[in-house]
Design a protein around this motif. Sequence first.
Motif, PDB file in Angstrom:
ATOM      1  N   LEU A 154      -5.675  23.444 -35.124  1.00 11.54           N
ATOM      2  CA  LEU A 154      -6.558  24.020 -36.370  1.00 11.54           C
ATOM      3  C   LEU A 154      -6.089  25.209 -36.829  1.00 11.54           C
ATOM      4  O   LEU A 154      -5.997  26.146 -35.901  1.00 11.54           O
ATOM      5  N   ASN A 155      -5.768  25.477 -37.773  1.00  7.26           N
ATOM      6  CA  ASN A 155      -5.352  26.864 -38.378  1.00  7.26           C
ATOM      7  C   ASN A 155      -6.434  27.803 -38.400  1.00  7.26           C
ATOM      8  O   ASN A 155      -6.771  28.114 -39.825  1.00  7.26           O
ATOM      9  N   VAL A 156      -7.133  28.089 -37.601  1.00  6.48           N
ATOM     10  CA  VAL A 156      -8.076  29.202 -37.786  1.00  6.48           C
ATOM     11  C   VAL A 156      -7.906  30.348 -38.050  1.00  6.48           C
ATOM     12  O   VAL A 156      -8.538  31.405 -38.211  1.00  6.48           O
ATOM     13  N   ASN A 157      -6.376  30.885 -37.441  1.00  4.31           N
ATOM     14  CA  ASN A 157      -5.968  32.219 -37.548  1.00  4.31           C
ATOM     15  C   ASN A 157      -4.869  31.955 -38.462  1.00  4.31           C
ATOM     16  O   ASN A 157      -3.608  31.935 -37.509  1.00  4.31           O
ATOM     17  N   PRO A 158      -4.541  31.851 -39.601  1.00  6.51           N
ATOM     18  CA  PRO A 158      -3.299  32.099 -40.202  1.00  6.51           C
ATOM     19  C   PRO A 158      -2.356  33.331 -39.833  1.00  6.51           C
ATOM     20  O   PRO A 158      -3.068  34.374 -39.950  1.00  6.51           O
ATOM     21  N   TYR A 159      -1.180  33.146 -39.772  1.00  2.00           N
ATOM     22  CA  TYR A 159      -0.521  34.192 -39.547  1.00  2.00           C
ATOM     23  C   TYR A 159       1.067  33.747 -39.826  1.00  2.00           C
ATOM     24  O   TYR A 159       1.421  32.727 -39.953  1.00  2.00           O
ATOM     25  N   GLY A 160       1.800  34.805 -39.927  1.00  2.00           N
ATOM     26  CA  GLY A 160       3.287  34.752 -40.398  1.00  2.00           C
ATOM     27  C   GLY A 160       3.676  34.501 -41.738  1.00  2.00           C
ATOM     28  O   GLY A 160       2.830  34.386 -42.543  1.00  2.00           O
ATOM     29  N   ASP A 161       5.030  34.795 -42.131  1.00  2.00           N
ATOM     30  CA  ASP A 161       5.530  34.884 -43.646  1.00  2.00           C
ATOM     31  C   ASP A 161       5.572  33.310 -43.965  1.00  2.00           C
ATOM     32  O   ASP A 161       5.553  33.063 -45.179  1.00  2.00           O
ATOM     33  N   ILE A 162       5.973  32.380 -43.035  1.00  2.00           N
ATOM     34  CA  ILE A 162       5.946  31.110 -43.352  1.00  2.00           C
ATOM     35  C   ILE A 162       5.127  30.278 -42.307  1.00  2.00           C
ATOM     36  O   ILE A 162       5.332  30.753 -41.205  1.00  2.00           O
ATOM     37  N   GLU A 163       4.158  29.604 -42.726  1.00  2.00           N
ATOM     38  CA  GLU A 163       3.412  28.806 -41.906  1.00  2.00           C
ATOM     39  C   GLU A 163       3.517  27.348 -41.975  1.00  2.00           C
ATOM     40  O   GLU A 163       3.830  26.682 -43.073  1.00  2.00           O
ATOM     41  N   TYR A 164       3.858  26.556 -40.839  1.00  2.00           N
ATOM     42  CA  TYR A 164       3.755  24.992 -40.809  1.00  2.00           C
ATOM     43  C   TYR A 164       2.961  24.558 -39.838  1.00  2.00           C
ATOM     44  O   TYR A 164       3.002  24.623 -38.522  1.00  2.00           O
ATOM     45  N   VAL A 165       1.654  24.271 -40.188  1.00  2.00           N
ATOM     46  CA  VAL A 165       0.656  23.704 -39.294  1.00  2.00           C
ATOM     47  C   VAL A 165       0.407  21.995 -39.571  1.00  2.00           C
ATOM     48  O   VAL A 165       0.241  21.869 -40.706  1.00  2.00           O
ATOM     49  N   ASP A 166       0.752  21.523 -38.864  1.00  2.00           N
ATOM     50  CA  ASP A 166       0.290  19.957 -39.016  1.00  2.00           C
ATOM     51  C   ASP A 166      -0.539  19.274 -37.742  1.00  2.00           C
ATOM     52  O   ASP A 166       0.213  18.952 -36.679  1.00  2.00           O
ATOM     53  N   THR A 167      -1.653  19.356 -38.214  1.00  2.00           N
ATOM     54  CA  THR A 167      -2.463  18.990 -36.979  1.00  2.00           C
ATOM     55  C   THR A 167      -2.540  17.381 -36.823  1.00  2.00           C
ATOM     56  O   THR A 167      -3.260  16.623 -35.845  1.00  2.00           O
ATOM     57  N   THR A 168      -1.705  16.705 -37.765  1.00  2.00           N
ATOM     58  CA  THR A 168      -1.554  15.197 -37.399  1.00  2.00           C
ATOM     59  C   THR A 168      -0.770  14.985 -36.301  1.00  2.00           C
ATOM     60  O   THR A 168      -0.604  13.844 -36.010  1.00  2.00           O
ATOM     61  N   ARG A 169       0.170  15.952 -35.929  1.00  2.00           N
ATOM     62  CA  ARG A 169       0.891  15.666 -34.899  1.00  2.00           C
ATOM     63  C   ARG A 169       0.295  16.129 -33.520  1.00  2.00           C
ATOM     64  O   ARG A 169      -0.160  17.278 -33.156  1.00  2.00           O
ATOM     65  N   PRO A 170       0.435  15.043 -32.731  1.00  2.00           N
ATOM     66  CA  PRO A 170      -0.293  15.472 -31.414  1.00  2.00           C
ATOM     67  C   PRO A 170       0.597  16.101 -30.343  1.00  2.00           C
ATOM     68  O   PRO A 170      -0.042  16.445 -29.196  1.00  2.00           O
ATOM     69  N   ALA A 171       1.847  16.794 -30.699  1.00  2.00           N
ATOM     70  CA  ALA A 171       2.552  17.610 -29.977  1.00  2.00           C
ATOM     71  C   ALA A 171       3.439  18.383 -30.893  1.00  2.00           C
ATOM     72  O   ALA A 171       3.713  18.040 -31.939  1.00  2.00           O
ATOM     73  N   ALA A 172       3.432  19.571 -30.632  1.00  2.00           N
ATOM     74  CA  ALA A 172       4.184  20.716 -31.422  1.00  2.00           C
ATOM     75  C   ALA A 172       5.709  19.883 -31.498  1.00  2.00           C
ATOM     76  O   ALA A 172       6.502  20.214 -32.470  1.00  2.00           O
ATOM     77  N   ALA A 173       6.156  19.392 -30.456  1.00  2.00           N
ATOM     78  CA  ALA A 173       7.471  18.982 -30.207  1.00  2.00           C
ATOM     79  C   ALA A 173       7.757  18.069 -31.145  1.00  2.00           C
ATOM     80  O   ALA A 173       8.865  17.981 -31.749  1.00  2.00           O
ATOM     81  N   LEU A 174       6.868  17.138 -31.752  1.00  2.00           N
ATOM     82  CA  LEU A 174       6.907  16.273 -32.650  1.00  2.00           C
ATOM     83  C   LEU A 174       7.309  16.731 -34.195  1.00  2.00           C
ATOM     84  O   LEU A 174       8.068  16.206 -35.033  1.00  2.00           O
TER      85      LEU A 174
END
Length: 320
Positions: free
Chosen positions: A109-129
């Motif tokens: 969950l993106n409770v702490n946005p940071y970075g110049d480009i953000e890609y947050v996908d909470t539908t993916r059960p692993a970041a590797a995906l």
Amino acid sequence: MNTEILTKIHETIQAYKTIIICPHKRPDGDCMGTAFGLQDMIQSTWPDKQVYVSGEESEYVKFLGTPDTIDDSVFTGALVIAVDTAAEDRIAERRYAQGDLLIKIDHHLNVNPYGDIEYVDTTRPAAALIILDLYRLFKDVYTLTEKGVRALYTGTLTDTGRFKYPGVDGDTFRNIAMLYDLGLDAQSVYAQLDTKSEALVRFKGYVLLNYQKTPNGVAYIEMTDTLIADYGVTIEDASSLVNELSVFEDCPVWVLLAEYEEQIVRARIRSKGPAINEIANQFDGGGHPMACGANLGTWTRAKELLVALDAHVKAYKASK
Ligand SMILES: [Mn+2]
């Protein structure tokens, strides 16, 4: 999957000569798998780029690779990519802001946005995906070697509990299918992950004999630092035993409480019933609805967490 942002990330990676990938503190299988998978994908596609992984070592998945030691000067003009790291202060590499541009790639969950480009996908059960989403989108461009294939598989396996946890869907397997097409040696990954030291096997015995239950059904185990030292296991290995308590019909929630350095108590909380992330938030923690961590500090605070979770489970059972 947001193809627009992924395209922007792809173009940004293309534009930089030096790229530093940063996992979180106390790295787990997914953040290391994501980091080494992304490194391999960029490096094998563009051999003239300098691609580093920076941060702490992980004993558990050391077969994926060892983080690099990086000179301060490398950060000048570099692209920095933080992976699997929800909060900025959890990035293990503390020079992460000294690069030219910062990208966040995460699935919490993106409770702490940071970075110049953000890609947050909470539908993916692993970041590797997410790395595999990027690979799939630009399949004509990217290559992956055996090293990257193994890393991305390991990341997915460890964060999904071997495809058991919520969030696993058709996309998970479509992405994993690509790894098989690339020659994945799944058996060698299982052989690595299933190997345990005898000390850890004995400590698992301790956990199975000494767990406790709250009145309404929270199973938990307490680990002091002297206990962990007596058994000769690392805190990371000890904490990895949390899901040994997942098996009880009457306990939809289970918790592993352990003393980290300086007797600081932390919790790993898991659920197969009610969402537990809101309670974790109240105890200086967070994570996914069914898998959270919390920074408790003291055993008194740990008891308070157990009381809160016990009430939560009571309400959950009453609502069913
Ligand atoms: Mn993860």
